[in-house]
Scaffold this motif. Sequence first.
Motif, PDB file in Angstrom:
ATOM      1  N   HIS A   1      -5.896 -15.205 -62.636  1.00 56.54           N
ATOM      2  CA  HIS A   1      -4.746 -14.476 -62.087  1.00 56.54           C
ATOM      3  C   HIS A   1      -5.052 -14.288 -60.616  1.00 56.54           C
ATOM      4  O   HIS A   1      -5.986 -13.571 -60.260  1.00 56.54           O
ATOM      5  CB  HIS A   1      -4.565 -13.137 -62.801  1.00 56.54           C
ATOM      6  CG  HIS A   1      -4.352 -13.303 -64.266  1.00 56.54           C
ATOM      7  ND1 HIS A   1      -3.127 -13.606 -64.804  1.00 56.54           N
ATOM      8  CD2 HIS A   1      -5.212 -13.258 -65.304  1.00 56.54           C
ATOM      9  CE1 HIS A   1      -3.240 -13.718 -66.119  1.00 56.54           C
ATOM     10  NE2 HIS A   1      -4.507 -13.524 -66.440  1.00 56.54           N
TER      11      HIS A   1
ATOM     12  N   ASN B   1      -0.746 -12.810 -57.708  1.00 59.89           N
ATOM     13  CA  ASN B   1       0.405 -12.622 -58.606  1.00 59.89           C
ATOM     14  C   ASN B   1       0.842 -13.893 -59.324  1.00 59.89           C
ATOM     15  O   ASN B   1       2.002 -14.036 -59.699  1.00 59.89           O
ATOM     16  CB  ASN B   1       1.594 -12.011 -57.852  1.00 59.89           C
ATOM     17  CG  ASN B   1       1.261 -10.644 -57.299  1.00 59.89           C
ATOM     18  OD1 ASN B   1       0.607  -9.840 -57.971  1.00 59.89           O
ATOM     19  ND2 ASN B   1       1.677 -10.376 -56.067  1.00 59.89           N
ATOM     20  N   GLN B   2      -0.059 -14.824 -59.491  1.00 62.63           N
ATOM     21  CA  GLN B   2       0.233 -16.048 -60.229  1.00 62.63           C
ATOM     22  C   GLN B   2      -0.752 -16.189 -61.377  1.00 62.63           C
ATOM     23  O   GLN B   2      -1.941 -15.932 -61.224  1.00 62.63           O
ATOM     24  CB  GLN B   2       0.097 -17.282 -59.327  1.00 62.63           C
ATOM     25  CG  GLN B   2       1.058 -17.338 -58.185  1.00 62.63           C
ATOM     26  CD  GLN B   2       0.822 -18.583 -57.336  1.00 62.63           C
ATOM     27  OE1 GLN B   2       0.063 -19.492 -57.696  1.00 62.63           O
ATOM     28  NE2 GLN B   2       1.466 -18.639 -56.191  1.00 62.63           N
TER      29      GLN B   2
ATOM     30  N   LEU C   1      -2.558 -18.851 -63.497  1.00 59.88           N
ATOM     31  CA  LEU C   1      -2.888 -20.269 -63.375  1.00 59.88           C
ATOM     32  C   LEU C   1      -3.794 -20.694 -64.520  1.00 59.88           C
ATOM     33  O   LEU C   1      -4.717 -19.973 -64.886  1.00 59.88           O
ATOM     34  CB  LEU C   1      -3.612 -20.530 -62.054  1.00 59.88           C
ATOM     35  CG  LEU C   1      -2.907 -20.059 -60.782  1.00 59.88           C
ATOM     36  CD1 LEU C   1      -3.841 -20.173 -59.587  1.00 59.88           C
ATOM     37  CD2 LEU C   1      -1.639 -20.870 -60.550  1.00 59.88           C
TER      38      LEU C   1
ATOM     39  N   ASN D   1       0.455 -24.028 -62.774  1.00 56.13           N
ATOM     40  CA  ASN D   1       1.096 -22.747 -62.528  1.00 56.13           C
ATOM     41  C   ASN D   1       2.090 -22.480 -63.652  1.00 56.13           C
ATOM     42  O   ASN D   1       3.068 -23.221 -63.815  1.00 56.13           O
ATOM     43  CB  ASN D   1       1.803 -22.770 -61.164  1.00 56.13           C
ATOM     44  CG  ASN D   1       2.363 -21.427 -60.790  1.00 56.13           C
ATOM     45  OD1 ASN D   1       3.018 -20.770 -61.588  1.00 56.13           O
ATOM     46  ND2 ASN D   1       2.105 -21.012 -59.559  1.00 56.13           N
TER      47      ASN D   1
ATOM     48  N   GLU E   1       4.234 -20.042 -64.091  1.00 56.51           N
ATOM     49  CA  GLU E   1       5.571 -19.591 -63.690  1.00 56.51           C
ATOM     50  C   GLU E   1       6.447 -20.736 -63.173  1.00 56.51           C
ATOM     51  O   GLU E   1       7.597 -20.860 -63.543  1.00 56.51           O
ATOM     52  CB  GLU E   1       5.477 -18.486 -62.627  1.00 56.51           C
ATOM     53  CG  GLU E   1       5.075 -17.129 -63.180  1.00 56.51           C
ATOM     54  CD  GLU E   1       3.572 -16.957 -63.330  1.00 56.51           C
ATOM     55  OE1 GLU E   1       2.804 -17.637 -62.598  1.00 56.51           O
ATOM     56  OE2 GLU E   1       3.147 -16.163 -64.189  1.00 56.51           O
ATOM     57  N   SER E   2       5.867 -21.585 -62.309  1.00 58.91           N
ATOM     58  CA  SER E   2       6.662 -22.656 -61.700  1.00 58.91           C
ATOM     59  C   SER E   2       6.615 -23.965 -62.476  1.00 58.91           C
ATOM     60  O   SER E   2       7.333 -24.903 -62.134  1.00 58.91           O
ATOM     61  CB  SER E   2       6.195 -22.904 -60.263  1.00 58.91           C
ATOM     62  OG  SER E   2       4.868 -23.398 -60.256  1.00 58.91           O
TER      63      SER E   2
END
Length: 181
Positions: free
Chosen positions: A26, A29-30, A32, A46, A48-49
Amino acid sequence: FKTLSHKPFKPNGLSGSQVSFIYETHFENQTLLWLGTKFNGLNKYNLESNTFTHFKYEPGNSNSLPHNHITAILLLKNKKDVLWIATARGRCKLDLKTEKITRFLIPNDDLVHNHIWTLCEDLNGNILIGTQSTFLYSFDPGKEQFSKLWSHRAPINTLFVDNDGFFWVGTLGGLYKENTS
């Protein structure tokens, strides 16, 4: 299940189909996932993306991975912005802010000492390194110095440090408990 697979000639995918190590971080705020492969380097995924970044060995480039076979990944408890990566030809650190790779080879003329199977943090923040050559090394990240701790007749496959400071060494010849002091 969601499948993340290797698709040749597609850059936003897993770099290889043989995943050898998975590690979650972490950072900024990502969330991974770090996916080490057996022959195709390291992948940063990632969540989120839904994007991949690939890190690979590049001949002649000392700022690339030392080898594409990833055997272990470690994030130290007190240093959350550096990922330590073990490979079949040495170890390196990856600065998570800059994505710069710095290699740290065990100082020895015999490359077998740099075939690293496992990494583990001891209670002092040093990195224990288990090798195919049967040696257990310690690396002080602050001083950037190696020291040889222990040797056995069989390659060191896995390491664990318990809360009392003992390190447990798993080899092809059994399990051993040693004091780190």
